[in-house]
Design a protein around this motif. Structure first.
Motif, PDB file in Angstrom:
ATOM      1  N   MET A   1       0.917  -1.175   0.119  1.00  0.00           N
ATOM      2  CA  MET A   1      -0.004   0.012   0.003  1.00  0.00           C
ATOM      3  C   MET A   1       0.981   1.241  -0.040  1.00  0.00           C
ATOM      4  SD  MET A   1      -3.334   0.119   0.111  1.00  0.00           S
ATOM      5  CE  MET A   1      -4.530   1.396   0.187  1.00  0.00           C
ATOM      6  N   SER A   2       0.483   2.173  -0.819  1.00  0.00           N
ATOM      7  CA  SER A   2       1.310   3.515  -0.878  1.00  0.00           C
ATOM      8  C   SER A   2       0.804   4.205   0.095  1.00  0.00           C
ATOM      9  CB  SER A   2       1.493   4.060  -2.036  1.00  0.00           C
ATOM     10  OG  SER A   2       2.196   3.341  -3.039  1.00  0.00           O
ATOM     11  N   LEU A   3       1.292   5.114   1.059  1.00  0.00           N
ATOM     12  CA  LEU A   3       0.972   6.222   1.614  1.00  0.00           C
ATOM     13  C   LEU A   3       1.855   7.496   1.478  1.00  0.00           C
ATOM     14  CD1 LEU A   3       1.239   3.826   5.133  1.00  0.00           C
ATOM     15  CD2 LEU A   3      -0.741   4.514   3.784  1.00  0.00           C
ATOM     16  N   SER A   4       1.039   8.615   2.069  1.00  0.00           N
ATOM     17  CA  SER A   4       1.774   9.725   1.837  1.00  0.00           C
ATOM     18  C   SER A   4       2.626   9.823   3.488  1.00  0.00           C
ATOM     19  CB  SER A   4       0.799  11.067   2.151  1.00  0.00           C
ATOM     20  OG  SER A   4      -0.239  10.938   3.101  1.00  0.00           O
ATOM     21  N   LEU A   5       3.370  10.778   3.422  1.00  0.00           N
ATOM     22  CA  LEU A   5       4.188  10.728   4.661  1.00  0.00           C
ATOM     23  C   LEU A   5       3.329  11.375   5.697  1.00  0.00           C
ATOM     24  CD1 LEU A   5       7.091  10.866   5.474  1.00  0.00           C
ATOM     25  CD2 LEU A   5       7.273  13.172   5.096  1.00  0.00           C
ATOM     26  N   ASP A   6       2.162  11.749   5.539  1.00  0.00           N
ATOM     27  CA  ASP A   6       1.126  11.971   6.682  1.00  0.00           C
ATOM     28  C   ASP A   6       0.097  10.951   6.808  1.00  0.00           C
ATOM     29  OD1 ASP A   6       0.185  12.992   4.404  1.00  0.00           O
ATOM     30  OD2 ASP A   6      -0.599  14.870   5.196  1.00  0.00           O
ATOM     31  N   GLY A   7       0.284   9.848   5.938  1.00  0.00           N
ATOM     32  CA  GLY A   7      -0.608   8.669   6.294  1.00  0.00           C
ATOM     33  C   GLY A   7      -1.666   8.355   5.489  1.00  0.00           C
ATOM     34  N   PHE A   8      -1.761   9.081   4.488  1.00  0.00           N
ATOM     35  CA  PHE A   8      -3.004   9.209   3.780  1.00  0.00           C
ATOM     36  C   PHE A   8      -2.853   8.018   2.466  1.00  0.00           C
ATOM     37  CE2 PHE A   8      -3.533  13.332   5.619  1.00  0.00           C
ATOM     38  CZ  PHE A   8      -4.686  12.712   6.512  1.00  0.00           C
ATOM     39  N   VAL A   9      -3.775   7.327   1.786  1.00  0.00           N
ATOM     40  CA  VAL A   9      -3.744   6.650   0.849  1.00  0.00           C
ATOM     41  C   VAL A   9      -4.200   7.232  -0.317  1.00  0.00           C
ATOM     42  CG1 VAL A   9      -3.670   4.401   1.908  1.00  0.00           C
ATOM     43  CG2 VAL A   9      -5.803   5.401   1.246  1.00  0.00           C
ATOM     44  N   CYS A  10      -4.696   8.430  -0.103  1.00  0.00           N
ATOM     45  CA  CYS A  10      -5.346   9.161  -1.420  1.00  0.00           C
ATOM     46  C   CYS A  10      -5.745  10.384  -0.629  1.00  0.00           C
ATOM     47  CB  CYS A  10      -6.241   8.685  -2.071  1.00  0.00           C
ATOM     48  SG  CYS A  10      -8.037   8.078  -1.061  1.00  0.00           S
ATOM     49  N   ASP A  11      -5.770  11.427  -1.446  1.00  0.00           N
ATOM     50  CA  ASP A  11      -6.159  12.976  -1.042  1.00  0.00           C
ATOM     51  C   ASP A  11      -7.680  12.802  -0.658  1.00  0.00           C
ATOM     52  OD1 ASP A  11      -7.603  13.328  -3.547  1.00  0.00           O
ATOM     53  OD2 ASP A  11      -6.012  14.569  -4.363  1.00  0.00           O
ATOM     54  N   ALA A  12      -8.079  14.063  -0.356  1.00  0.00           N
ATOM     55  CA  ALA A  12      -9.368  14.395   0.109  1.00  0.00           C
ATOM     56  C   ALA A  12     -10.426  13.887  -1.084  1.00  0.00           C
ATOM     57  CB  ALA A  12      -9.670  15.670   0.706  1.00  0.00           C
ATOM     58  N   ASN A  13     -10.137  14.175  -2.359  1.00  0.00           N
ATOM     59  CA  ASN A  13     -10.618  13.803  -3.301  1.00  0.00           C
ATOM     60  C   ASN A  13     -10.610  12.283  -3.924  1.00  0.00           C
ATOM     61  OD1 ASN A  13     -11.903  16.615  -3.670  1.00  0.00           O
ATOM     62  ND2 ASN A  13      -9.797  16.975  -4.610  1.00  0.00           N
ATOM     63  N   GLY A  14     -10.044  11.614  -3.272  1.00  0.00           N
ATOM     64  CA  GLY A  14      -9.947  10.167  -3.603  1.00  0.00           C
ATOM     65  C   GLY A  14      -8.742   9.918  -4.708  1.00  0.00           C
ATOM     66  N   LYS A  15      -8.023  10.972  -4.836  1.00  0.00           N
ATOM     67  CA  LYS A  15      -6.895  10.997  -6.002  1.00  0.00           C
ATOM     68  C   LYS A  15      -5.346  10.214  -5.257  1.00  0.00           C
ATOM     69  CE  LYS A  15      -9.484  12.946  -9.360  1.00  0.00           C
ATOM     70  NZ  LYS A  15     -10.039  11.948 -10.102  1.00  0.00           N
ATOM     71  N   ASN A  16      -5.024   9.603  -6.341  1.00  0.00           N
ATOM     72  CA  ASN A  16      -3.541   9.189  -5.738  1.00  0.00           C
ATOM     73  C   ASN A  16      -2.510   9.449  -6.814  1.00  0.00           C
ATOM     74  OD1 ASN A  16      -4.103   7.064  -7.215  1.00  0.00           O
ATOM     75  ND2 ASN A  16      -3.957   5.441  -6.121  1.00  0.00           N
ATOM     76  N   ASP A  17      -2.623  10.387  -7.718  1.00  0.00           N
ATOM     77  CA  ASP A  17      -1.708  10.420  -8.802  1.00  0.00           C
ATOM     78  C   ASP A  17      -0.410  10.919  -8.196  1.00  0.00           C
ATOM     79  OD1 ASP A  17      -2.542  12.905  -7.846  1.00  0.00           O
ATOM     80  OD2 ASP A  17      -2.571  13.949 -10.020  1.00  0.00           O
ATOM     81  N   TRP A  18      -0.138  11.248  -7.028  1.00  0.00           N
ATOM     82  CA  TRP A  18       0.922  11.615  -6.210  1.00  0.00           C
ATOM     83  C   TRP A  18       1.954  10.518  -6.036  1.00  0.00           C
ATOM     84  CZ3 TRP A  18       1.443   8.631  -2.038  1.00  0.00           C
ATOM     85  CH2 TRP A  18       0.167   8.279  -1.454  1.00  0.00           C
ATOM     86  N   ILE A  19       1.387   9.288  -6.239  1.00  0.00           N
ATOM     87  CA  ILE A  19       2.318   7.928  -6.422  1.00  0.00           C
ATOM     88  C   ILE A  19       3.218   8.040  -7.407  1.00  0.00           C
ATOM     89  CG2 ILE A  19       2.081   5.453  -6.532  1.00  0.00           C
ATOM     90  CD1 ILE A  19      -0.646   5.716  -4.879  1.00  0.00           C
ATOM     91  N   PHE A  20       2.668   8.504  -8.689  1.00  0.00           N
ATOM     92  CA  PHE A  20       3.400   8.448  -9.709  1.00  0.00           C
ATOM     93  C   PHE A  20       4.261   9.570  -9.884  1.00  0.00           C
ATOM     94  CE2 PHE A  20      -0.960   6.452 -10.407  1.00  0.00           C
ATOM     95  CZ  PHE A  20      -0.291   5.138 -10.659  1.00  0.00           C
ATOM     96  N   LYS A  21       4.183  10.561  -9.035  1.00  0.00           N
ATOM     97  CA  LYS A  21       5.013  11.852  -9.385  1.00  0.00           C
ATOM     98  C   LYS A  21       6.099  11.577  -8.234  1.00  0.00           C
ATOM     99  CE  LYS A  21       1.081  15.011 -10.283  1.00  0.00           C
ATOM    100  NZ  LYS A  21       0.417  15.898  -9.726  1.00  0.00           N
TER     101      LYS A  21
END
Length: 186
Positions: A1-21
């Motif tokens: 599972m991919s997580l942001s540094l602050d523990g989220f799997v997606c942003d508030a809108n359900g997007k996780n494009d940051w994984i690819f960035k």
């Protein structure tokens, strides 16, 4: 599972494009390796319905494991299945249309799946499915890719736990782009 540094799997809108960035070739290879070592891919209904139309024609490193490994979908709200399309399905399409569907007690169904022989069961999915899966207490290993991004708001997976549970760190791997892979066992 991919997580942001602050523990989220997606942003508030359900997007996780940051994984690819924030990922890189080595962190991608690690994720593909962890996914490829499975006898079954499990996911919640929403994730399954989003992934099923995409993967059969996808290319890239994740395409093979996503299309070759059998799948199971878990649902509490019913599941109409995936349209099989033509009678001449590709093997990739069949791996999605022939997925097992579970709509009973999640913990009981996971226990039954774990009792079978084979490689590990790998879970994919959104925050809601992962929260439910974590709540069962039946996860043997957590493979978490922590990405160097702070979202501020989003959907966490480690929320609503009734009691604290303690994990043992078994592996740490840092990648050139800043992703850190953490493996914990229960």
């Amino acid at each position: 599972m991919s997580l942001s540094l602050d523990g989220f799997v997606c942003d508030a809108n359900g997007k996780n494009d940051w994984i690819f960035k924030t990922g890189d070739e080595e962190s991608l290879a690690w994720s593909v390796e962890k996914s490829s070592d499975a006898s079954l891919l499990i996911m919640g209904r929403k994730s399954f319905e989003l992934m099923a139309p995409y993967w059969p024609t996808a290319t890239g490193p994740f395409a093979a494991p996503m299309n070759q490994i059998p799948k199971a979908v878990f649902t509490r709200k019913g599941f109409k299945g995936i349209d099989a399309g033509t009678a001449q399905q590709t093997a990739a399409e069949a791996s999605w249309t022939e997925a097992q569907v579970f709509d009973g007690d999640l913990a009981e169904e996971i226990i039954a799946l774990k009792a079978g022989a084979g490689k590990p069961i790998v879970a994919f999915g959104g925050a809601e499915f992962m929260q439910s899966l974590i709540a069962t207490g039946l996860i043997d290993e957590y493979h978490l890719a922590v990405h160097p991004v702070v979202l501020g708001l989003g959907l966490p997976i480690f929320t609503g736990c009734k009691i604290p549970f303690y994990l043992k760190l078994t592996e740490v791997k840092a990648f050139p782009g800043g992703v850190v892979a953490l493996t914990y066992s229960s």
